[in-house]
Design a protein around this motif. Structure first.
Motif, mmCIF file in Angstrom:
data_model
loop_
_atom_site.group_PDB
_atom_site.id
_atom_site.type_symbol
_atom_site.label_atom_id
_atom_site.label_comp_id
_atom_site.label_asym_id
_atom_site.label_seq_id
_atom_site.Cartn_x
_atom_site.Cartn_y
_atom_site.Cartn_z
ATOM 1 N N ARG A 101 0.818 -1.219 0.000
ATOM 2 C CA ARG A 101 0.000 0.000 0.000
ATOM 3 C C ARG A 101 0.846 1.261 0.000
ATOM 4 O O ARG A 101 0.457 2.266 -0.569
ATOM 5 C CB ARG A 101 -0.947 0.005 1.205
ATOM 6 C CG ARG A 101 -1.996 -1.071 1.139
ATOM 7 C CD ARG A 101 -3.071 -0.860 2.173
ATOM 8 N NE ARG A 101 -2.567 -1.032 3.545
ATOM 9 C CZ ARG A 101 -3.315 -0.876 4.633
ATOM 10 N NH1 ARG A 101 -4.591 -0.522 4.511
ATOM 11 N NH2 ARG A 101 -2.812 -1.063 5.840
ATOM 12 N N SER A 137 -3.398 -4.482 -5.440
ATOM 13 C CA SER A 137 -2.944 -3.344 -4.632
ATOM 14 C C SER A 137 -2.476 -2.197 -5.511
ATOM 15 O O SER A 137 -2.701 -1.022 -5.194
ATOM 16 C CB SER A 137 -1.812 -3.790 -3.698
ATOM 17 O OG SER A 137 -2.254 -4.833 -2.834
ATOM 18 N N LEU A 140 -5.444 -0.404 -6.818
ATOM 19 C CA LEU A 140 -6.158 0.313 -5.760
ATOM 20 C C LEU A 140 -5.381 1.507 -5.240
ATOM 21 O O LEU A 140 -5.954 2.590 -5.021
ATOM 22 C CB LEU A 140 -6.469 -0.650 -4.613
ATOM 23 C CG LEU A 140 -7.186 -0.063 -3.389
ATOM 24 C CD1 LEU A 140 -8.509 0.572 -3.792
ATOM 25 C CD2 LEU A 140 -7.404 -1.147 -2.337
ATOM 26 N N HIS A 141 -4.061 1.354 -5.052
ATOM 27 C CA HIS A 141 -3.287 2.390 -4.377
ATOM 28 C C HIS A 141 -2.267 3.083 -5.275
ATOM 29 O O HIS A 141 -1.767 4.150 -4.909
ATOM 30 C CB HIS A 141 -2.532 1.788 -3.182
ATOM 31 C CG HIS A 141 -3.415 1.108 -2.180
ATOM 32 N ND1 HIS A 141 -4.263 1.791 -1.349
ATOM 33 C CD2 HIS A 141 -3.592 -0.217 -1.898
ATOM 34 C CE1 HIS A 141 -4.924 0.939 -0.583
ATOM 35 N NE2 HIS A 141 -4.542 -0.290 -0.902
ATOM 36 N N GLY A 189 -9.692 -4.207 -7.884
ATOM 37 C CA GLY A 189 -8.916 -3.076 -7.381
ATOM 38 C C GLY A 189 -9.437 -1.742 -7.895
ATOM 39 O O GLY A 189 -9.572 -0.779 -7.134
ATOM 40 N N LEU A 190 -9.744 -1.674 -9.191
ATOM 41 C CA LEU A 190 -10.269 -0.426 -9.761
ATOM 42 C C LEU A 190 -11.652 -0.097 -9.207
ATOM 43 O O LEU A 190 -11.977 1.074 -8.970
ATOM 44 C CB LEU A 190 -10.321 -0.536 -11.281
ATOM 45 C CG LEU A 190 -8.961 -0.570 -12.000
ATOM 46 C CD1 LEU A 190 -9.157 -0.779 -13.490
ATOM 47 C CD2 LEU A 190 -8.181 0.717 -11.749
ATOM 48 N N ARG A 193 -11.261 1.286 -5.811
ATOM 49 C CA ARG A 193 -10.673 2.624 -5.919
ATOM 50 C C ARG A 193 -11.725 3.654 -6.311
ATOM 51 O O ARG A 193 -11.788 4.751 -5.736
ATOM 52 C CB ARG A 193 -9.546 2.587 -6.948
ATOM 53 C CG ARG A 193 -8.801 3.918 -7.094
ATOM 54 C CD ARG A 193 -7.799 3.844 -8.225
ATOM 55 N NE ARG A 193 -6.944 5.027 -8.237
ATOM 56 C CZ ARG A 193 -5.626 5.031 -8.139
ATOM 57 N NH1 ARG A 193 -4.979 3.877 -8.001
ATOM 58 N NH2 ARG A 193 -4.943 6.152 -8.155
ATOM 59 N N ARG A 196 -14.087 4.315 -3.392
ATOM 60 C CA ARG A 196 -13.475 5.171 -2.382
ATOM 61 C C ARG A 196 -13.400 6.622 -2.858
ATOM 62 O O ARG A 196 -13.596 7.555 -2.064
ATOM 63 C CB ARG A 196 -12.079 4.660 -2.041
ATOM 64 C CG ARG A 196 -12.078 3.356 -1.257
ATOM 65 C CD ARG A 196 -10.666 2.953 -0.866
ATOM 66 N NE ARG A 196 -10.670 1.721 -0.082
ATOM 67 C CZ ARG A 196 -9.564 1.129 0.381
ATOM 68 N NH1 ARG A 196 -8.375 1.662 0.126
ATOM 69 N NH2 ARG A 196 -9.648 0.020 1.081
ATOM 70 N N ALA A 197 -13.113 6.803 -4.146
ATOM 71 C CA ALA A 197 -13.077 8.167 -4.675
ATOM 72 C C ALA A 197 -14.455 8.810 -4.609
ATOM 73 O O ALA A 197 -14.588 10.004 -4.299
ATOM 74 C CB ALA A 197 -12.560 8.152 -6.111
#
Length: 435
Positions: A101, A137, A140-141, A189-190, A193, A196-197
């Protein structure tokens, strides 16, 4: 009926469960922000227990039962590495997950390098799942501009694996399975992401709306304070000027005409009661009961053009000679416009009484046209007597602000034939541009 009751019961049971899960998730997020290394270590430990430990047990000879027939069938396709080499490769695959991360690209590159080295040695390890975790990861990060390069490396690695297992499995079947798994890791992961955005955007928007709400409240409070201050100035300034003038006249008449002094005292009482009533009306909206509930103020109609004659009568008692006339349909004006005109007239007469003194003649006119309303107040006081333009306070500011609400202007200055003149012009045209 039974089906409906059962559905209602399920919904009622799901609500508290969802709330509890949401609270648990929130606690876990807080804990992760406080100690991020705990989750990273837990992921690495979980991968080791689920995927590394079985390879170590098989390498040691424990587990040669019937369940290992498939593994022995493909034994010819793989190289049996020493235990030290297996441990080294597993460490190279799992340990980079500890910084997946904080440095997602570096973790992916390290895992991919060990992955390519392992398959170059014709060795197969369950710990290869670490490459999919590293890709997840990174999606995502990591930085999205680096994701295509990572996908190219991932595809090359999957092609290498498919070629190495071609002796046991069809290349296309192996490639379909491996690329599908990599695509799933990338998509998850996308998706997380993006979610979260979206949540971060909603939180930012909520914070911005809260800030805007606070700003609107402060602006409304400041506007209300200015309005109350303007009303207070108009009420207190006018009535106190009348009271002071009457008190001076009463004191002078006490020795010469006691009945005039008594009349002045009665007028002072009437003026004071009128001012007190107006103050109660203005301040009543700010008063709250002791129990916190808002108390209904004692309301009375706001003054309008019909009250200007009463205003003139009160000022006449203080010594001014006022000639008041109107032109046009003054009664057709809305209440806000009438209040504006009343306050402008009140302020102008107060300044005349204050600076020109008793015995001054005042001509007051209110003319209503098709598009404009003009208020003129002219007195014959001493030439060059000071007017509201020479003073600091709420008077001039209040007159201008009231006129500006209706697109109007206020001008004041010495009259050509002596005395002082005030003129206010208000726009009667609706803001839409048509009347």
């Amino acid at each position: 009926m039974t089906t409906t009751s059962s559905a209602a019961t399920d919904i009622g049971a799901t609500g508290p469960l969802a709330a509890r899960l949401a609270r648990v998730g929130q606690r876990l997020r807080h804990a992760d922000r406080a100690h991020p290394w705990v989750l990273d270590t837990a992921v690495a430990a979980l991968v080791f227990l689920m995927f590394c430990l079985p390879d170590l047990l098989h390498h040691g000879g424990a587990g040669h039962g019937d369940g290992d027939d498939d593994r022995r069938r493909f034994q010819f396709a793989f190289t049996q590495l020493p235990l030290a080499a297996v441990l080294a490769l597993q460490a190279g695959l799992v340990l980079p997950l500890l910084w997946r991360r904080r440095r997602p690209m570096a973790a992916f590159v390290a895992v991919a390098a060990v992955f390519v080295l392992q398959w170059s040695l014709d060795a197969v390890l369950r710990a290869d799942v670490a490459l999919f975790v590293a890709l997840y990861s990174l999606a995502l990060h990591g930085q999205l501009r680096r994701l295509p390069w990572a996908c190219a490396v991932m595809a090359a690695g999957m092609v290498l694996v498919a070629v190495r297992v071609s002796a046991a499995v069809s290349v296309w079947d192996a490639l379909f399975f491996l690329l599908s798994t990599a695509t799933a890791a990338l998509a998850v992961g996308l998706m997380v992401r993006i979610r979260r955005a979206q949540l971060a955007g909603l939180r930012e928007r909520a914070a911005r709306l809260e800030t805007e709400r606070d700003q609107r409240i402060r602006l409304a409070t400041a506007t209300e304070r200015a309005r109350v201050a303007r009303e207070m100035h108009d009420i207190v300034g006018h009535n106190l000027s009348v009271i002071i003038t009457l008190a001076d006249a009463g004191a002078y008449a006490t020795d010469t005409a006691p009945e005039r002094g008594k009349e002045a005292l009665q007028l002072i009482g009437d003026t004071g009661r009128t001012a007190l009533g107006e103050l109660r009306r203005v301040l009543g909206v700010l008063r709250e009961a002791s129990d916190g509930a808002r108390r209904a103020p004692e309301l009375s109609p706001q003054p309008g053009l019909a009250d200007i004659e009463t205003l003139c009568d009160g000022v006449r008692t203080a010594g001014l000679e006022i000639v008041y006339r109107t032109v046009g349909e003054v009664d057709a004006l809305d209440r806000g416009m009438q209040l504006t005109v009343y306050r402008i007239v009140q302020e102008a007469l107060t300044n005349t009484l204050k600076h020109a003194g008793a015995g001054t003649q005042v001509k007051l006119s209110v003319a209503v046209g098709d598009e404009r309303l003009v208020v003129r107040i002219r007195d014959n006081g001493p030439a060059g007597h000071p007017g509201p333009w020479n003073e600091e306070g709420h008077g001039l500011v209040g007159m201008r602000e009231r006129a500006a609400l209706y697109g109007g202007t206020v001008s004041a200055g010495p009259a050509a034939d002596g005395g002082w003149a005030v003129e206010a012009a208000l726009d009667l045209t609706p803001r839409g541009g048509t009347r």
